[in-house]
Design a protein around this motif. Structure first.
Motif, mmCIF file in Angstrom:
data_model
loop_
_atom_site.group_PDB
_atom_site.id
_atom_site.type_symbol
_atom_site.label_atom_id
_atom_site.label_comp_id
_atom_site.label_asym_id
_atom_site.label_seq_id
_atom_site.Cartn_x
_atom_site.Cartn_y
_atom_site.Cartn_z
ATOM 1 N N ALA A 20 0.826 -1.212 0.000
ATOM 2 C CA ALA A 20 0.000 0.000 0.000
ATOM 3 C C ALA A 20 0.858 1.259 0.000
ATOM 4 C CB ALA A 20 -0.910 -0.005 1.227
ATOM 5 N N ASP A 21 0.509 2.181 -0.886
ATOM 6 C CA ASP A 21 1.262 3.433 -0.994
ATOM 7 C C ASP A 21 0.289 4.594 -1.165
ATOM 8 O OD1 ASP A 21 3.070 5.439 -1.332
ATOM 9 O OD2 ASP A 21 3.843 4.756 -3.268
ATOM 10 N N PRO A 22 -0.107 5.256 -0.063
ATOM 11 C CA PRO A 22 -1.035 6.379 -0.164
ATOM 12 C C PRO A 22 -0.528 7.512 -1.046
ATOM 13 C CG PRO A 22 -0.906 5.601 2.105
ATOM 14 C CD PRO A 22 0.173 4.895 1.338
ATOM 15 N N ALA A 23 0.798 7.596 -1.245
ATOM 16 C CA ALA A 23 1.352 8.649 -2.092
ATOM 17 C C ALA A 23 0.978 8.470 -3.554
ATOM 18 C CB ALA A 23 2.876 8.700 -1.947
ATOM 19 N N SER A 24 0.504 7.284 -3.924
ATOM 20 C CA SER A 24 0.136 7.026 -5.326
ATOM 21 C C SER A 24 -1.243 7.560 -5.677
ATOM 22 C CB SER A 24 0.192 5.525 -5.613
ATOM 23 O OG SER A 24 -0.815 4.838 -4.871
ATOM 24 N N LEU A 25 -2.009 8.002 -4.691
ATOM 25 C CA LEU A 25 -3.359 8.494 -4.941
ATOM 26 C C LEU A 25 -3.310 9.854 -5.631
ATOM 27 C CD1 LEU A 25 -5.003 7.552 -1.523
ATOM 28 C CD2 LEU A 25 -4.958 6.209 -3.633
ATOM 29 N N THR A 26 -4.268 10.118 -6.491
ATOM 30 C CA THR A 26 -4.288 11.380 -7.237
ATOM 31 C C THR A 26 -5.086 12.464 -6.528
ATOM 32 O OG1 THR A 26 -6.171 10.537 -8.510
ATOM 33 C CG2 THR A 26 -3.987 10.254 -9.475
ATOM 34 N N ASP A 27 -5.999 12.061 -5.669
ATOM 35 C CA ASP A 27 -6.810 13.008 -4.890
ATOM 36 C C ASP A 27 -6.864 12.474 -3.468
ATOM 37 O OD1 ASP A 27 -8.524 14.956 -4.000
ATOM 38 O OD2 ASP A 27 -10.288 14.203 -5.054
ATOM 39 N N ALA A 28 -5.694 12.464 -2.823
ATOM 40 C CA ALA A 28 -5.509 11.725 -1.575
ATOM 41 C C ALA A 28 -6.511 12.117 -0.494
ATOM 42 C CB ALA A 28 -4.082 11.906 -1.068
ATOM 43 N N ALA A 29 -6.788 13.402 -0.335
ATOM 44 C CA ALA A 29 -7.668 13.846 0.746
ATOM 45 C C ALA A 29 -9.045 13.193 0.636
ATOM 46 C CB ALA A 29 -7.791 15.366 0.735
ATOM 47 N N HIS A 30 -9.633 13.235 -0.552
ATOM 48 C CA HIS A 30 -10.975 12.668 -0.736
ATOM 49 C C HIS A 30 -10.938 11.144 -0.812
ATOM 50 C CE1 HIS A 30 -11.700 16.858 -2.121
ATOM 51 N NE2 HIS A 30 -12.847 16.670 -1.545
ATOM 52 N N GLN A 31 -9.933 10.589 -1.491
ATOM 53 C CA GLN A 31 -9.874 9.136 -1.651
ATOM 54 C C GLN A 31 -9.614 8.434 -0.320
ATOM 55 O OE1 GLN A 31 -6.884 9.498 -4.772
ATOM 56 N NE2 GLN A 31 -8.241 8.434 -6.200
ATOM 57 N N MET A 32 -8.738 9.001 0.513
ATOM 58 C CA MET A 32 -8.466 8.395 1.810
ATOM 59 C C MET A 32 -9.676 8.521 2.728
ATOM 60 S SD MET A 32 -5.547 6.951 1.838
ATOM 61 C CE MET A 32 -4.941 6.846 3.500
ATOM 62 N N ARG A 33 -10.373 9.636 2.654
ATOM 63 C CA ARG A 33 -11.584 9.781 3.465
ATOM 64 C C ARG A 33 -12.635 8.762 3.040
ATOM 65 N NH1 ARG A 33 -14.324 15.534 3.544
ATOM 66 N NH2 ARG A 33 -14.871 14.906 1.419
ATOM 67 N N ALA A 34 -12.771 8.566 1.713
ATOM 68 C CA ALA A 34 -13.727 7.574 1.216
ATOM 69 C C ALA A 34 -13.367 6.179 1.715
ATOM 70 C CB ALA A 34 -13.761 7.604 -0.311
ATOM 71 N N LEU A 35 -12.081 5.858 1.679
ATOM 72 C CA LEU A 35 -11.624 4.531 2.080
ATOM 73 C C LEU A 35 -11.824 4.301 3.580
ATOM 74 C CD1 LEU A 35 -10.292 1.999 0.910
ATOM 75 C CD2 LEU A 35 -8.064 3.018 1.395
ATOM 76 N N THR A 36 -11.460 5.275 4.397
ATOM 77 C CA THR A 36 -11.600 5.107 5.844
ATOM 78 C C THR A 36 -13.073 5.090 6.264
ATOM 79 O OG1 THR A 36 -11.266 7.504 6.135
ATOM 80 C CG2 THR A 36 -9.352 6.085 6.390
ATOM 81 N N GLU A 37 -13.901 5.926 5.656
ATOM 82 C CA GLU A 37 -15.331 5.903 5.980
ATOM 83 C C GLU A 37 -15.953 4.566 5.578
ATOM 84 O OE1 GLU A 37 -17.298 9.209 4.234
ATOM 85 O OE2 GLU A 37 -16.479 10.667 5.651
ATOM 86 N N TRP A 38 -15.511 4.018 4.464
ATOM 87 C CA TRP A 38 -16.000 2.709 4.025
ATOM 88 C C TRP A 38 -15.646 1.643 5.054
ATOM 89 C CZ3 TRP A 38 -12.782 -1.458 2.528
ATOM 90 C CH2 TRP A 38 -13.447 -2.552 1.954
ATOM 91 N N VAL A 39 -14.440 1.714 5.630
ATOM 92 C CA VAL A 39 -14.040 0.751 6.666
ATOM 93 C C VAL A 39 -14.922 0.908 7.901
ATOM 94 C CG1 VAL A 39 -12.205 0.105 8.275
ATOM 95 C CG2 VAL A 39 -11.651 0.547 5.880
ATOM 96 N N TYR A 40 -15.131 2.152 8.335
ATOM 97 C CA TYR A 40 -15.943 2.383 9.525
ATOM 98 C C TYR A 40 -17.397 1.945 9.327
ATOM 99 C CZ TYR A 40 -12.310 4.900 12.065
ATOM 100 O OH TYR A 40 -11.160 5.230 12.739
ATOM 101 N N HIS A 41 -17.835 1.842 8.083
ATOM 102 C CA HIS A 41 -19.194 1.389 7.792
ATOM 103 C C HIS A 41 -19.246 -0.099 7.468
ATOM 104 C CE1 HIS A 41 -20.068 5.695 7.574
ATOM 105 N NE2 HIS A 41 -21.335 5.383 7.667
#
Length: 338
Positions: A220-241
């Motif tokens: 896993a490499d979060p630095a590879s994301l193109t819109d890290a702020a929104h994509q990481m929030r989407a991923l973490t919220e998905w986990v919490y749900h």
């Protein structure tokens, strides 16, 4: 004199009727490509695009205009019936000059339409415009998927692999043998469907992951994301749900530890090690590994690998160590946390 004036006026009216912009567009995907033939790249498109009834469906749309063209401002719109037959309208503002990609999220309900998931492009005044479909090369007032998306089975368990290099072992879980008709021989409790998607292109909203049960992100490499702020929030919220995120961490451990994923981890990451043996994983190291390494040690690897263990005494509350029946070790290689 009157004739000349009429001709000039007609010419001006003709110029005003010409659009100030010209757009090309296409629907890149509906849902996710799933159960494609294993390939070492993300270019394999043999897997059909699939979605799940009763969940949100992500639709990715690509729009293109020439770099020197005026900025196009308008919106994307998709209209889908819900389970009650009501029409659900989803729209997304767009501003296009050059190449842009956008996500839309719509409901997935049984539909008898010949072309489900039709997308229209509207101008700033809300009028449907004509644009060129990048797939067909023809002008059209609507964009449709290049092939008809398929609905998943009601029992299918969706595993989405977003690793840069696909985890080939996942495809064994999707084989017919893994979900045998004989319940006693089953390796999985549900049919597994494998999807592939680039981490850099993840949706920027949790709705885009709604149809997925498990996400696997090896190296896993979060630095590879193109819109890290929104994509990481989407991923973490998905986990919490309720989503299950399987992370493989190695050389990129510092990036993971500094990212929004850190609070989800079973414990803090502090560094990597080179390992030639893995006694904690002996259950999964077969005779091929031992013969390739030239040793009878059941924990030997074919070649040294980089691991990122978590210290046992630093595990957070709610973490469960997966020791696979081996003797306890101070380093934890596989663990989970709710």
């Amino acid at each position: 004199m009157r004739k000349r004036s009429t001709l000039v006026a007609a010419a001006v009216m003709g110029l005003m009727a010409l659009p100030a912009w010209a757009l090309d567009g296409r629907i890149v995907q509906v849902g996710y490509p799933m159960s494609a033939t294993f390939d070492d790249t993300l270019d394999d498109t043999s897997g059909a695009q699939k979605y799940r009834l009763g969940t949100w469906v992500p639709i990715q749309v690509e729009l293109f205009s020439e770099e020197n063209a005026p900025l196009f401002e308008g919106s994307l719109r998709v209209i889908q019936p819900d389970r009650d037959g009501d029409l659900a309208v989803t729209s997304e503002p767009v501003a296009v000059r050059g190449l842009r990609r956008y996500w839309l999220y719509t409901v997935a309900a049984p539909t008898r339409d010949e072309q489900p998931f039709v997308v229209h492009v509207l101008d700033a005044d809300g009028n449907v415009i004509t644009l060129r479909d990048s797939y067909s090369g023809k002008d059209s007032e609507r964009l449709i998927p290049s092939s008809r998306p398929l609905a998943l089975g009601t029992q299918d368990r969706v595993v989405l692999d977003i690793s840069a290099r696909p985890v080939s072992q996942l495809y064994r879980l999707a084989s017919k043998d893994a979900y045998s008709a004989n319940q006693a021989d089953r390796e999985t409790t549900q049919p597994i469907v494998i999807g592939r998607h680039a981490a850099r292109d993840l949706p920027g909203h949790r709705c885009g992951l709604d149809l997925v049960d498990v996400i696997v992100w090896d190296a896993a490499d979060p630095a590879s994301l193109t819109d890290a702020a929104h994509q990481m929030r989407a991923l973490t919220e998905w986990v919490y749900h309720g989503g299950i995120l399987v992370l493989g961490v190695g050389q990129t451990w510092q990036t993971v530890q500094k990212s929004a994923l850190a609070p989800l981890l079973p414990g803090p990451l502090t560094g990597t090690q080179q390992a030639e043996t893995l006694p904690e994983m002996a259950t999964f190291l077969d005779s091929e590994e031992r013969s390739a390494s030239g040793t009878t040690d059941p924990t030997a690897l074919k070649a040294p690998i980089t691991i990122c263990p978590i210290a046992r005494d630093s595990l957070r509350t709610g973490s469960r160590i997966m020791d696979f029946g081996r003797e306890a070790s101070d380093r934890v290689l596989v663990c989970r946390r709710r």
